[in-house]
Design a protein around this motif. Structure first.
Motif, short mmCIF file in Angstrom:
data_model
loop_
_atom_site.label_atom_id
_atom_site.label_comp_id
_atom_site.label_asym_id
_atom_site.label_seq_id
_atom_site.Cartn_x
_atom_site.Cartn_y
_atom_site.Cartn_z
N ALA A 171 0.83 -1.08 -0.01
CA ALA A 171 0.20 -0.43 -0.13
C ALA A 171 0.79 0.86 0.37
O ALA A 171 0.63 2.33 -0.38
N ILE A 172 1.95 1.63 0.69
CA ILE A 172 3.16 1.93 0.64
C ILE A 172 3.89 2.62 -0.24
O ILE A 172 3.57 3.67 -0.83
N TYR A 173 3.38 1.38 -1.07
CA TYR A 173 4.99 1.89 -2.63
C TYR A 173 4.02 2.08 -2.92
O TYR A 173 4.17 3.38 -4.63
N ASN A 233 4.03 2.19 11.69
CA ASN A 233 4.35 1.18 10.90
C ASN A 233 4.50 1.99 10.22
O ASN A 233 5.32 1.32 8.79
N VAL A 234 4.49 3.33 9.19
CA VAL A 234 4.70 3.23 8.39
C VAL A 234 6.68 3.47 8.30
O VAL A 234 7.16 3.04 6.89
N TYR A 235 7.08 4.00 9.16
CA TYR A 235 8.75 4.65 9.44
C TYR A 235 9.17 2.83 8.60
O TYR A 235 10.57 3.19 8.44
N GLY A 236 8.69 1.63 9.68
CA GLY A 236 9.15 0.50 9.45
C GLY A 236 8.73 -0.44 8.13
O GLY A 236 9.84 -1.16 7.34
N ALA A 237 8.07 0.16 7.56
CA ALA A 237 7.56 -0.26 6.72
C ALA A 237 8.74 0.02 5.03
O ALA A 237 9.21 0.19 4.18
N LEU A 238 8.59 1.85 5.36
CA LEU A 238 9.47 1.75 4.80
C LEU A 238 11.37 1.92 4.68
O LEU A 238 11.63 1.55 2.95
N SER A 239 11.52 2.17 5.47
CA SER A 239 13.34 0.84 6.03
C SER A 239 12.86 -0.17 5.01
O SER A 239 13.90 -0.46 4.18
N LEU A 246 10.98 -1.51 2.45
CA LEU A 246 10.66 -1.51 1.42
C LEU A 246 12.09 -0.53 0.33
O LEU A 246 12.90 -0.80 -0.90
N VAL A 247 13.26 0.43 1.52
CA VAL A 247 14.15 0.63 1.19
C VAL A 247 15.36 -0.70 0.96
O VAL A 247 16.08 -0.86 -0.10
N GLU A 248 14.68 -2.07 2.19
CA GLU A 248 15.87 -2.45 1.78
C GLU A 248 15.71 -4.21 0.88
O GLU A 248 16.72 -4.55 -0.01
N LYS A 249 14.46 -4.03 0.25
CA LYS A 249 13.71 -5.08 -0.38
C LYS A 249 13.83 -4.37 -2.62
O LYS A 249 13.45 -4.91 -3.05
N GLY A 250 14.93 -3.02 -2.04
CA GLY A 250 14.58 -2.66 -3.31
C GLY A 250 13.44 -1.87 -4.05
O GLY A 250 13.92 -2.20 -4.83
N ALA A 251 12.38 -1.75 -3.36
CA ALA A 251 11.47 -1.60 -3.81
C ALA A 251 11.41 0.32 -3.58
O ALA A 251 10.33 1.17 -3.82
N ALA A 252 12.30 1.13 -2.71
CA ALA A 252 11.64 2.64 -2.74
C ALA A 252 13.41 2.92 -2.13
O ALA A 252 14.35 2.16 -1.52
#
Length: 226
Positions: free
Chosen positions: A11-13, A37-43, A45-51
């Motif tokens: 959803a954030i992506y 939750n957003v800050y955790g998800a953003l981190s 996403l960066v690790e997974k290469g999506a952001a």
């Protein structure tokens, strides 16, 4: 989510794709997801290469990686993981042939494609249009390798280089027999349980082979073939 994103991360992506660069606070406001939750998800996403993110005075702004780039990178990573697993996994213990239940459309299609890929001499496939259209590329590839491929179907639009027997409405019933040894049989399609049985049991294979041969004989008689 099929590419290893959680529901919140997905959803954030999507939010980043739609709105461009934004802070964690802005993302939380737009998605309704809590800031923690957003800050955790953003981190993640960066690790997974999506952001990715940029440091700006007083704030860190995140942006989505292009979907094609993200997907291709994930696929490439999975291929590397596959290489590692194949290299390091212990050899699979051979089990005695039994009756294995396979459930779910994708699982059934995956098994059907694997059977086609592993065909050594011949394969007979019986099924409705929905099933055959899904596996048709694998069917054609098997036929192009010089292996005998015979289809029994109610679909009149199948374009196949081998022999095709047309029959009445097959409803949800499908079946395959490979090299007179391995059988996949069951139901596939909407409004069904999408459940098949796979077996290498000799007696089961012989019965299935005989039933399919009789069906072909009946179709030939109906069509007036000699």
């Amino acid at each position: 989510m099929k590419f290893d994103l959680t529901r919140q991360e997905a959803a954030i992506y999507e939010c980043l794709l739609k709105n461009g660069r934004q802070t964690g606070y802005e993302t939380a406001k737009m998605t309704g997801i809590s800031r923690s939750n957003v800050y955790g998800a953003l981190s993640s996403l960066v690790e997974k290469g999506a952001a990715q993110y940029e440091e700006e005075p007083g704030a860190r702004k995140y942006m989505a990686v292009d979907p094609q780039e993200f997907c291709e990178n994930r696929i490439e990573q999975l291929k590397r993981e596959e290489d590692w697993i194949l290299l390091h996994a212990p050899e699979r213990k051979e089990e005695e042939d039994g009756y294995i239940t396979i459930t779910g459309k994708e699982q059934i299609l995956g098994k059907a494609r694997k059977l086609l890929q592993d065909t050594e001499e011949r394969v007979y496939v019986s099924g409705n249009a929905e099933f055959l259209k899904e596996i048709l590329p694998a069917v054609k590839e098997t036929a192009e390798e010089g292996k005998k491929v015979v289809l029994i179907t109610d679909c009149m639009e199948i374009d196949h280089p081998g022999k095709v027997y047309h029959t009445k409405d097959r409803k949800s019933q499908i079946g395959m027999i490979v090299d007179s040894r391995y059988v996949l049989s069951g139901e596939f399609g909407e409004d069904t349980q999408n459940t098949c049985v796979y077996s290498g049991q000799r007696n089961f294979a012989e019965l299935f082979k005989e039933a399919m041969a009789n069906e072909i004989k009946l179709i030939r008689l109906t069509e007036g073939e000699q």
